[in-house]
Design a protein around this motif. Structure first.
Motif, mmCIF file in Angstrom:
data_model
loop_
_atom_site.group_PDB
_atom_site.id
_atom_site.type_symbol
_atom_site.label_atom_id
_atom_site.label_comp_id
_atom_site.label_asym_id
_atom_site.label_seq_id
_atom_site.Cartn_x
_atom_site.Cartn_y
_atom_site.Cartn_z
ATOM 1 N N MET A 148 0.839 -1.175 0.000
ATOM 2 C CA MET A 148 0.000 0.000 0.000
ATOM 3 C C MET A 148 0.880 1.232 0.000
ATOM 4 O O MET A 148 1.929 1.271 0.573
ATOM 5 C CB MET A 148 -0.874 -0.054 1.264
ATOM 6 N N ARG A 149 0.390 2.249 -0.663
ATOM 7 C CA ARG A 149 1.053 3.542 -0.680
ATOM 8 C C ARG A 149 0.057 4.592 -0.250
ATOM 9 O O ARG A 149 -1.122 4.345 -0.174
ATOM 10 C CB ARG A 149 1.557 3.833 -2.086
ATOM 11 N N GLY A 189 1.860 -11.871 3.075
ATOM 12 C CA GLY A 189 1.016 -11.595 1.918
ATOM 13 C C GLY A 189 1.261 -10.293 1.192
ATOM 14 O O GLY A 189 0.579 -10.026 0.196
ATOM 15 N N HIS A 190 2.227 -9.488 1.654
ATOM 16 C CA HIS A 190 2.261 -8.143 1.068
ATOM 17 C C HIS A 190 3.595 -7.456 1.348
ATOM 18 O O HIS A 190 3.905 -7.141 2.493
ATOM 19 C CB HIS A 190 1.110 -7.341 1.704
ATOM 20 N N ASN A 191 4.372 -7.242 0.296
ATOM 21 C CA ASN A 191 5.622 -6.496 0.436
ATOM 22 C C ASN A 191 5.856 -5.688 -0.836
ATOM 23 O O ASN A 191 5.760 -6.209 -1.947
ATOM 24 C CB ASN A 191 6.800 -7.443 0.689
ATOM 25 N N ASP A 192 6.191 -4.425 -0.668
ATOM 26 C CA ASP A 192 6.301 -3.500 -1.798
ATOM 27 C C ASP A 192 7.737 -3.176 -2.188
ATOM 28 O O ASP A 192 7.975 -2.151 -2.837
ATOM 29 C CB ASP A 192 5.551 -2.198 -1.482
ATOM 30 N N MET A 193 8.670 -4.021 -1.846
ATOM 31 C CA MET A 193 10.044 -3.728 -2.258
ATOM 32 C C MET A 193 10.190 -3.538 -3.771
ATOM 33 O O MET A 193 11.016 -2.717 -4.212
ATOM 34 C CB MET A 193 10.998 -4.815 -1.773
HETATM 35 ZN ZN LIG Z 1 1.358 -2.400 -1.127
#
Ligand SMILES: [Zn+2]
Length: 406
Positions: free
Chosen positions: A1-2, A70-74
Protein backbone atom coordinates in the motif's frame (compact mmCIF):
# COMPACT_ATOMS: atom_id res chain seq x y z
CA UNK A 1 0.00 0.00 0.00
CA UNK A 2 1.05 3.54 -0.68
CA UNK A 3 -0.44 6.84 0.42
CA UNK A 4 -3.94 7.43 -0.85
CA UNK A 5 -4.39 8.68 -4.34
CA UNK A 6 -5.95 12.08 -4.82
CA UNK A 7 -7.93 10.45 -7.56
CA UNK A 8 -10.90 8.22 -7.19
CA UNK A 9 -13.74 9.02 -9.47
CA UNK A 10 -16.90 7.67 -7.94
CA UNK A 11 -17.95 4.72 -9.97
CA UNK A 12 -21.35 3.28 -10.51
CA UNK A 13 -22.30 0.06 -8.84
CA UNK A 14 -19.91 -2.42 -10.23
CA UNK A 15 -20.75 -5.27 -12.47
CA UNK A 16 -19.53 -8.26 -10.83
CA UNK A 17 -17.25 -10.66 -12.54
CA UNK A 18 -19.24 -13.68 -11.85
CA UNK A 19 -16.61 -16.29 -12.20
CA UNK A 20 -13.90 -14.65 -10.31
CA UNK A 21 -13.50 -16.32 -7.04
CA UNK A 22 -12.40 -14.06 -4.37
CA UNK A 23 -10.98 -14.88 -1.18
CA UNK A 24 -10.17 -12.15 0.81
CA UNK A 25 -9.23 -9.21 2.46
CA UNK A 26 -9.49 -6.03 4.18
CA UNK A 27 -6.89 -4.82 6.51
CA UNK A 28 -8.38 -1.40 6.11
CA UNK A 29 -11.80 -2.52 7.16
CA UNK A 30 -10.38 -4.45 10.00
CA UNK A 31 -8.61 -1.36 11.15
CA UNK A 32 -11.88 0.46 10.97
CA UNK A 33 -13.43 -2.31 12.98
CA UNK A 34 -10.91 -1.74 15.65
CA UNK A 35 -11.68 1.93 15.82
CA UNK A 36 -15.39 1.40 16.21
CA UNK A 37 -16.62 3.99 18.69
CA UNK A 38 -16.89 2.52 22.10
CA UNK A 39 -14.13 0.00 21.78
CA UNK A 40 -11.21 0.45 24.05
CA UNK A 41 -7.69 1.01 22.94
CA UNK A 42 -4.36 0.33 24.49
CA UNK A 43 -2.51 1.84 21.59
CA UNK A 44 -0.31 3.91 23.81
CA UNK A 45 0.43 1.06 26.18
CA UNK A 46 4.17 0.55 26.44
CA UNK A 47 5.42 -2.58 24.81
CA UNK A 48 6.12 -5.35 27.28
CA UNK A 49 9.82 -6.15 27.72
CA UNK A 50 10.92 -9.22 25.87
CA UNK A 51 11.14 -12.45 27.84
CA UNK A 52 13.94 -14.85 26.88
CA UNK A 53 11.77 -17.94 27.12
CA UNK A 54 8.94 -16.47 25.08
CA UNK A 55 11.39 -15.06 22.57
CA UNK A 56 12.94 -18.46 22.04
CA UNK A 57 9.51 -20.06 21.84
CA UNK A 58 8.47 -17.59 19.14
CA UNK A 59 11.61 -18.20 17.15
CA UNK A 60 11.29 -21.98 17.45
CA UNK A 61 7.71 -21.77 16.26
CA UNK A 62 8.72 -19.68 13.28
CA UNK A 63 11.57 -22.00 12.44
CA UNK A 64 9.05 -24.82 12.17
CA UNK A 65 6.35 -22.72 10.53
CA UNK A 66 8.02 -19.92 8.55
CA UNK A 67 5.80 -16.99 7.75
CA UNK A 68 3.98 -16.72 4.45
CA UNK A 69 3.69 -12.96 4.21
CA UNK A 70 1.02 -11.59 1.92
CA UNK A 71 2.26 -8.14 1.07
CA UNK A 72 5.62 -6.50 0.44
CA UNK A 73 6.30 -3.50 -1.80
CA UNK A 74 10.04 -3.73 -2.26
CA UNK A 75 9.57 -4.00 -6.05
CA UNK A 76 8.24 -0.47 -6.00
CA UNK A 77 11.35 0.71 -4.18
CA UNK A 78 13.42 -0.88 -6.94
CA UNK A 79 11.41 1.00 -9.53
CA UNK A 80 11.66 4.30 -7.74
CA UNK A 81 15.34 4.23 -6.91
CA UNK A 82 16.86 1.96 -9.52
CA UNK A 83 14.49 2.15 -12.48
CA UNK A 84 13.82 -1.54 -12.04
CA UNK A 85 17.46 -2.32 -12.48
CA UNK A 86 18.94 -5.15 -10.46
CA UNK A 87 22.54 -5.05 -11.65
CA UNK A 88 23.67 -2.33 -9.28
CA UNK A 89 21.77 -3.59 -6.27
CA UNK A 90 22.56 -6.22 -3.70
CA UNK A 91 19.25 -7.29 -2.23
CA UNK A 92 20.94 -9.41 0.41
CA UNK A 93 22.04 -6.41 2.43
CA UNK A 94 19.74 -3.91 0.77
CA UNK A 95 19.21 -0.95 3.07
CA UNK A 96 17.14 1.43 0.97
CA UNK A 97 13.85 0.32 2.50
CA UNK A 98 12.49 -2.01 5.13
CA UNK A 99 13.27 -5.24 3.31
CA UNK A 100 16.36 -7.21 2.37
CA UNK A 101 16.94 -10.90 1.86
CA UNK A 102 19.04 -11.06 5.01
CA UNK A 103 16.34 -9.39 7.05
CA UNK A 104 13.67 -11.68 5.60
CA UNK A 105 15.76 -14.61 6.79
CA UNK A 106 16.12 -13.04 10.24
CA UNK A 107 12.36 -12.54 10.33
CA UNK A 108 11.72 -16.22 9.53
CA UNK A 109 9.86 -15.35 6.37
CA UNK A 110 9.51 -18.52 4.33
CA UNK A 111 7.41 -17.16 1.52
CA UNK A 112 6.75 -13.66 0.31
CA UNK A 113 3.99 -12.32 -1.89
CA UNK A 114 5.71 -9.45 -3.72
CA UNK A 115 3.32 -6.73 -4.74
CA UNK A 116 3.12 -5.69 -8.36
CA UNK A 117 1.77 -2.32 -7.36
CA UNK A 118 1.41 0.85 -9.39
CA UNK A 119 -0.32 3.98 -8.10
CA UNK A 120 -3.97 4.74 -8.70
CA UNK A 121 -3.00 7.79 -10.73
CA UNK A 122 -2.00 5.42 -13.51
CA UNK A 123 -5.55 4.15 -13.94
CA UNK A 124 -6.84 4.65 -17.46
CA UNK A 125 -3.35 5.68 -18.46
CA UNK A 126 -0.45 3.25 -18.38
CA UNK A 127 -1.32 1.12 -15.35
CA UNK A 128 -1.17 -2.08 -17.37
CA UNK A 129 2.30 -1.46 -18.80
CA UNK A 130 3.66 -0.45 -15.43
CA UNK A 131 2.14 -3.49 -13.75
CA UNK A 132 3.61 -5.81 -16.36
CA UNK A 133 6.98 -4.18 -15.77
CA UNK A 134 6.63 -4.81 -12.04
CA UNK A 135 5.75 -8.45 -12.64
CA UNK A 136 8.77 -8.74 -14.91
CA UNK A 137 10.91 -7.17 -12.20
CA UNK A 138 9.69 -9.63 -9.57
CA UNK A 139 10.32 -12.56 -11.87
CA UNK A 140 13.83 -11.32 -12.70
CA UNK A 141 14.56 -10.68 -9.04
CA UNK A 142 13.48 -14.16 -8.01
CA UNK A 143 15.59 -15.71 -10.77
CA UNK A 144 18.66 -13.67 -9.86
CA UNK A 145 19.24 -14.90 -6.33
CA UNK A 146 20.05 -18.48 -5.47
CA UNK A 147 18.10 -18.25 -2.21
CA UNK A 148 14.85 -17.33 -4.00
CA UNK A 149 12.44 -19.43 -6.01
CA UNK A 150 9.32 -18.29 -7.81
CA UNK A 151 6.38 -20.54 -6.97
CA UNK A 152 2.77 -20.50 -8.06
CA UNK A 153 1.19 -23.35 -6.12
CA UNK A 154 0.77 -24.58 -2.58
CA UNK A 155 2.73 -27.71 -3.41
CA UNK A 156 5.70 -25.79 -4.77
CA UNK A 157 5.58 -23.41 -1.83
CA UNK A 158 5.71 -26.26 0.65
CA UNK A 159 8.37 -28.18 -1.24
CA UNK A 160 10.94 -25.48 -1.80
CA UNK A 161 13.85 -25.11 0.58
CA UNK A 162 14.35 -21.57 -0.64
CA UNK A 163 12.50 -18.38 0.17
CA UNK A 164 9.38 -18.78 -1.97
CA UNK A 165 8.49 -15.82 -4.17
CA UNK A 166 4.86 -15.25 -5.07
CA UNK A 167 3.28 -12.45 -7.04
CA UNK A 168 0.25 -10.40 -6.06
CA UNK A 169 -1.21 -7.59 -8.11
CA UNK A 170 -2.23 -4.76 -5.82
CA UNK A 171 -5.22 -2.93 -7.17
CA UNK A 172 -7.92 -3.73 -9.68
CA UNK A 173 -6.99 -0.64 -11.68
CA UNK A 174 -4.07 -2.70 -13.03
CA UNK A 175 -6.55 -4.85 -14.99
CA UNK A 176 -7.75 -2.01 -17.18
CA UNK A 177 -11.19 -3.62 -16.85
CA UNK A 178 -10.21 -6.65 -18.89
CA UNK A 179 -10.64 -10.31 -18.01
CA UNK A 180 -8.09 -11.13 -20.69
CA UNK A 181 -5.55 -9.21 -18.67
CA UNK A 182 -6.63 -11.05 -15.53
CA UNK A 183 -5.97 -14.38 -17.23
CA UNK A 184 -2.65 -13.09 -18.51
CA UNK A 185 -1.57 -12.02 -15.04
CA UNK A 186 -2.34 -15.55 -13.88
CA UNK A 187 -0.26 -17.06 -16.64
CA UNK A 188 2.59 -14.79 -15.60
CA UNK A 189 2.40 -16.14 -12.08
CA UNK A 190 0.16 -13.74 -10.18
CA UNK A 191 -1.87 -15.54 -7.55
CA UNK A 192 -3.87 -12.74 -6.07
CA UNK A 193 -5.37 -9.48 -7.12
CA UNK A 194 -6.77 -6.91 -4.75
CA UNK A 195 -10.06 -5.56 -6.05
CA UNK A 196 -9.16 -1.98 -5.39
CA UNK A 197 -6.43 0.10 -3.88
CA UNK A 198 -7.51 3.56 -2.79
CA UNK A 199 -9.38 4.34 -5.98
CA UNK A 200 -12.53 2.94 -7.48
CA UNK A 201 -12.45 1.02 -10.68
CA UNK A 202 -15.39 0.99 -13.11
CA UNK A 203 -16.43 -2.30 -11.50
CA UNK A 204 -15.47 -2.09 -7.82
CA UNK A 205 -15.52 0.52 -5.14
CA UNK A 206 -12.69 1.34 -2.80
CA UNK A 207 -13.44 1.09 0.87
CA UNK A 208 -10.92 3.75 1.76
CA UNK A 209 -12.87 5.38 4.51
CA UNK A 210 -12.54 9.13 4.71
CA UNK A 211 -11.29 9.28 1.15
CA UNK A 212 -14.43 8.25 -0.67
CA UNK A 213 -17.96 8.75 0.56
CA UNK A 214 -18.86 5.09 0.43
CA UNK A 215 -19.91 2.93 3.32
CA UNK A 216 -19.89 5.70 5.84
CA UNK A 217 -22.35 3.70 7.84
CA UNK A 218 -20.13 0.65 7.94
CA UNK A 219 -18.12 0.03 11.05
CA UNK A 220 -16.08 -3.10 10.92
CA UNK A 221 -16.43 -5.87 8.43
CA UNK A 222 -18.99 -5.86 5.67
CA UNK A 223 -20.63 -9.14 4.75
CA UNK A 224 -17.74 -9.69 2.36
CA UNK A 225 -15.39 -9.83 5.29
CA UNK A 226 -17.32 -12.27 7.39
CA UNK A 227 -15.75 -15.63 7.90
CA UNK A 228 -18.53 -17.53 6.21
CA UNK A 229 -16.90 -16.74 2.90
CA UNK A 230 -13.96 -18.85 4.02
CA UNK A 231 -11.44 -16.14 3.36
CA UNK A 232 -8.64 -14.78 5.43
CA UNK A 233 -7.88 -11.32 6.77
CA UNK A 234 -4.31 -10.42 5.97
CA UNK A 235 -3.39 -7.95 8.67
CA UNK A 236 -1.23 -5.03 7.62
CA UNK A 237 1.32 -3.70 10.08
CA UNK A 238 1.55 -0.25 8.51
CA UNK A 239 1.09 2.45 11.11
CA UNK A 240 -1.24 4.24 8.74
CA UNK A 241 -3.98 1.71 9.39
CA UNK A 242 -3.38 1.31 13.11
CA UNK A 243 -5.04 3.20 15.87
CA UNK A 244 -3.01 6.08 17.35
CA UNK A 245 -0.59 5.38 14.59
CA UNK A 246 2.13 7.82 15.59
CA UNK A 247 2.44 6.07 18.94
CA UNK A 248 1.81 2.56 17.68
CA UNK A 249 4.00 -0.25 18.90
CA UNK A 250 3.87 -4.03 18.96
CA UNK A 251 1.19 -3.87 21.62
CA UNK A 252 -1.03 -1.83 19.31
CA UNK A 253 -0.65 -4.39 16.57
CA UNK A 254 -1.37 -7.24 18.96
CA UNK A 255 -4.56 -5.42 20.01
CA UNK A 256 -5.67 -5.58 16.39
CA UNK A 257 -4.96 -9.30 16.27
CA UNK A 258 -6.89 -9.83 19.50
CA UNK A 259 -9.81 -7.88 18.16
CA UNK A 260 -9.93 -9.66 14.83
CA UNK A 261 -9.75 -13.01 16.59
CA UNK A 262 -12.70 -11.99 18.74
CA UNK A 263 -14.70 -11.05 15.64
CA UNK A 264 -13.92 -13.87 13.22
CA UNK A 265 -11.65 -16.38 14.95
CA UNK A 266 -7.96 -17.10 14.62
CA UNK A 267 -8.40 -19.49 11.70
CA UNK A 268 -9.20 -16.59 9.42
CA UNK A 269 -6.19 -14.41 10.09
CA UNK A 270 -2.90 -14.04 8.26
CA UNK A 271 -0.19 -11.41 7.95
CA UNK A 272 0.38 -9.03 5.05
CA UNK A 273 2.99 -6.73 6.51
CA UNK A 274 3.05 -4.08 3.76
CA UNK A 275 6.71 -3.34 4.40
CA UNK A 276 8.09 -0.86 1.89
CA UNK A 277 4.52 0.11 1.14
CA UNK A 278 4.35 2.70 3.88
CA UNK A 279 6.78 5.06 5.48
CA UNK A 280 6.00 4.38 9.10
CA UNK A 281 5.74 1.14 11.02
CA UNK A 282 5.14 0.59 14.74
CA UNK A 283 7.94 0.92 17.19
CA UNK A 284 9.66 -2.43 17.47
CA UNK A 285 8.27 -3.64 14.14
CA UNK A 286 10.27 -1.39 11.86
CA UNK A 287 11.29 -3.91 9.23
CA UNK A 288 10.79 -7.48 8.03
CA UNK A 289 13.27 -8.89 10.54
CA UNK A 290 10.93 -8.08 13.42
CA UNK A 291 8.11 -10.55 12.84
CA UNK A 292 9.28 -12.73 15.76
CA UNK A 293 8.64 -9.78 18.07
CA UNK A 294 4.98 -9.81 17.08
CA UNK A 295 4.69 -13.57 17.50
CA UNK A 296 6.31 -13.31 20.93
CA UNK A 297 3.75 -10.69 21.97
CA UNK A 298 0.87 -12.87 20.79
CA UNK A 299 2.27 -15.83 22.74
CA UNK A 300 2.43 -13.58 25.79
CA UNK A 301 -1.24 -12.79 25.29
CA UNK A 302 -2.20 -16.42 25.32
CA UNK A 303 -2.37 -17.27 21.65
CA UNK A 304 -1.68 -20.96 21.32
CA UNK A 305 1.02 -22.47 19.16
CA UNK A 306 -1.66 -24.02 16.99
CA UNK A 307 -3.35 -20.67 16.42
CA UNK A 308 -0.07 -19.04 15.50
CA UNK A 309 0.86 -21.80 13.07
CA UNK A 310 -2.31 -20.86 11.27
CA UNK A 311 -1.59 -17.15 11.37
CA UNK A 312 1.95 -17.69 10.13
CA UNK A 313 1.07 -19.88 7.15
CA UNK A 314 -1.57 -22.55 7.69
CA UNK A 315 -4.59 -20.32 7.21
CA UNK A 316 -3.36 -18.78 4.01
CA UNK A 317 -2.31 -22.14 2.62
CA UNK A 318 -5.72 -23.55 3.44
CA UNK A 319 -7.40 -20.79 1.42
CA UNK A 320 -4.84 -21.05 -1.36
CA UNK A 321 -5.43 -24.80 -1.53
CA UNK A 322 -9.19 -24.36 -1.65
CA UNK A 323 -8.80 -21.96 -4.54
CA UNK A 324 -6.69 -24.52 -6.38
CA UNK A 325 -9.33 -27.20 -5.79
CA UNK A 326 -12.03 -25.06 -7.36
CA UNK A 327 -9.74 -24.30 -10.27
CA UNK A 328 -9.23 -28.02 -10.85
CA UNK A 329 -12.91 -28.77 -10.50
CA UNK A 330 -13.73 -26.06 -13.03
CA UNK A 331 -11.27 -27.02 -15.70
CA UNK A 332 -13.95 -28.18 -18.10
CA UNK A 333 -15.57 -24.79 -18.19
CA UNK A 334 -14.84 -22.29 -20.90
CA UNK A 335 -13.23 -18.97 -20.00
CA UNK A 336 -15.59 -16.08 -19.57
CA UNK A 337 -15.56 -13.89 -22.66
CA UNK A 338 -17.62 -11.00 -21.40
CA UNK A 339 -16.13 -7.61 -22.01
CA UNK A 340 -16.61 -4.47 -20.07
CA UNK A 341 -18.54 -2.15 -22.40
CA UNK A 342 -16.19 0.38 -23.94
CA UNK A 343 -18.88 2.98 -23.56
CA UNK A 344 -18.61 2.76 -19.81
CA UNK A 345 -14.92 3.39 -19.62
CA UNK A 346 -14.10 7.02 -19.35
CA UNK A 347 -10.63 7.24 -20.78
CA UNK A 348 -10.28 9.16 -23.99
CA UNK A 349 -7.02 7.30 -24.62
CA UNK A 350 -8.62 3.94 -25.33
CA UNK A 351 -8.81 2.62 -28.83
CA UNK A 352 -12.25 1.44 -29.76
CA UNK A 353 -12.13 -1.28 -32.34
CA UNK A 354 -14.71 -1.55 -35.05
CA UNK A 355 -17.24 -4.27 -34.47
CA UNK A 356 -18.73 -6.01 -37.46
CA UNK A 357 -21.69 -8.32 -37.63
CA UNK A 358 -20.82 -11.85 -38.66
CA UNK A 359 -22.57 -11.33 -41.99
CA UNK A 360 -20.36 -8.37 -42.79
CA UNK A 361 -16.94 -8.42 -44.34
CA UNK A 362 -14.39 -5.79 -43.60
CA UNK A 363 -13.52 -3.67 -46.55
CA UNK A 364 -9.82 -3.60 -47.40
CA UNK A 365 -9.84 0.06 -46.48
CA UNK A 366 -11.50 -0.34 -43.14
CA UNK A 367 -9.10 0.11 -40.30
CA UNK A 368 -9.60 -1.83 -37.14
CA UNK A 369 -9.21 1.25 -35.06
CA UNK A 370 -12.07 3.11 -36.61
CA UNK A 371 -14.29 4.61 -34.00
CA UNK A 372 -17.64 2.94 -33.77
CA UNK A 373 -20.40 5.34 -34.83
CA UNK A 374 -22.38 4.82 -31.65
CA UNK A 375 -19.39 5.60 -29.45
CA UNK A 376 -19.49 8.83 -27.55
CA UNK A 377 -16.05 9.36 -26.09
CA UNK A 378 -17.05 11.60 -23.25
CA UNK A 379 -19.97 9.56 -22.06
CA UNK A 380 -20.25 9.96 -18.36
CA UNK A 381 -19.56 7.00 -16.14
CA UNK A 382 -22.15 8.10 -13.69
CA UNK A 383 -24.86 7.99 -16.33
CA UNK A 384 -24.10 4.53 -17.57
CA UNK A 385 -24.78 1.55 -15.45
CA UNK A 386 -22.60 -1.42 -16.15
CA UNK A 387 -24.38 -4.59 -17.12
CA UNK A 388 -21.60 -7.02 -17.76
CA UNK A 389 -22.34 -9.85 -15.39
CA UNK A 390 -24.01 -10.38 -12.08
CA UNK A 391 -22.20 -11.01 -8.96
CA UNK A 392 -19.28 -8.99 -7.84
CA UNK A 393 -19.60 -5.82 -5.94
CA UNK A 394 -16.76 -5.65 -3.62
CA UNK A 395 -15.01 -3.11 -1.70
CA UNK A 396 -11.57 -3.45 -0.45
CA UNK A 397 -8.64 -1.20 0.04
CA UNK A 398 -5.30 -2.94 0.27
CA UNK A 399 -7.19 -6.16 0.16
CA UNK A 400 -6.05 -9.58 -0.77
CA UNK A 401 -7.95 -11.88 -2.93
CA UNK A 402 -6.95 -15.13 -4.46
CA UNK A 403 -8.52 -15.81 -7.75
CA UNK A 404 -9.03 -18.20 -10.48
CA UNK A 405 -11.08 -18.37 -13.59
CA UNK A 406 -12.45 -20.95 -15.82
ZN1 LIG B 1 1.36 -2.40 -1.13
Amino acid sequence: MRPPSPEGTPAPRGPPLRRLLLVLLLPRLVSDAHTTPGTSSSATRPATPSSPSLRERARALMRDFPLVDGHNDMPLVLRQFYRQGLHDVNLRNFSRGQTSLDRLRDGFVGAQFWSAYVPCQTQERDALRLTLEQIDLIRRMCASYSELELVTSVKALNNTRKLACLIGVEGGHSLDSSLSILRTFYVLGARYLTLTHTCNTPWAESSAKGIHPFYNNVSGLTSFGEKKNGGIVMVSLSSGVLQCNLLANVSTVADHFDYIRAVIGSKFIGIGGDYDGARRFPQGLEDVSTYPVLIEELLRRGWSGEELQGVLRGNLLRVFGQVEQVREASKGQRPLEDEFPDEQLSSSCRSVLSRLHQTQYPSPYQKLTEISPEWSPKQSLSKSLPIMAPGLIVIAACSVLILWFW
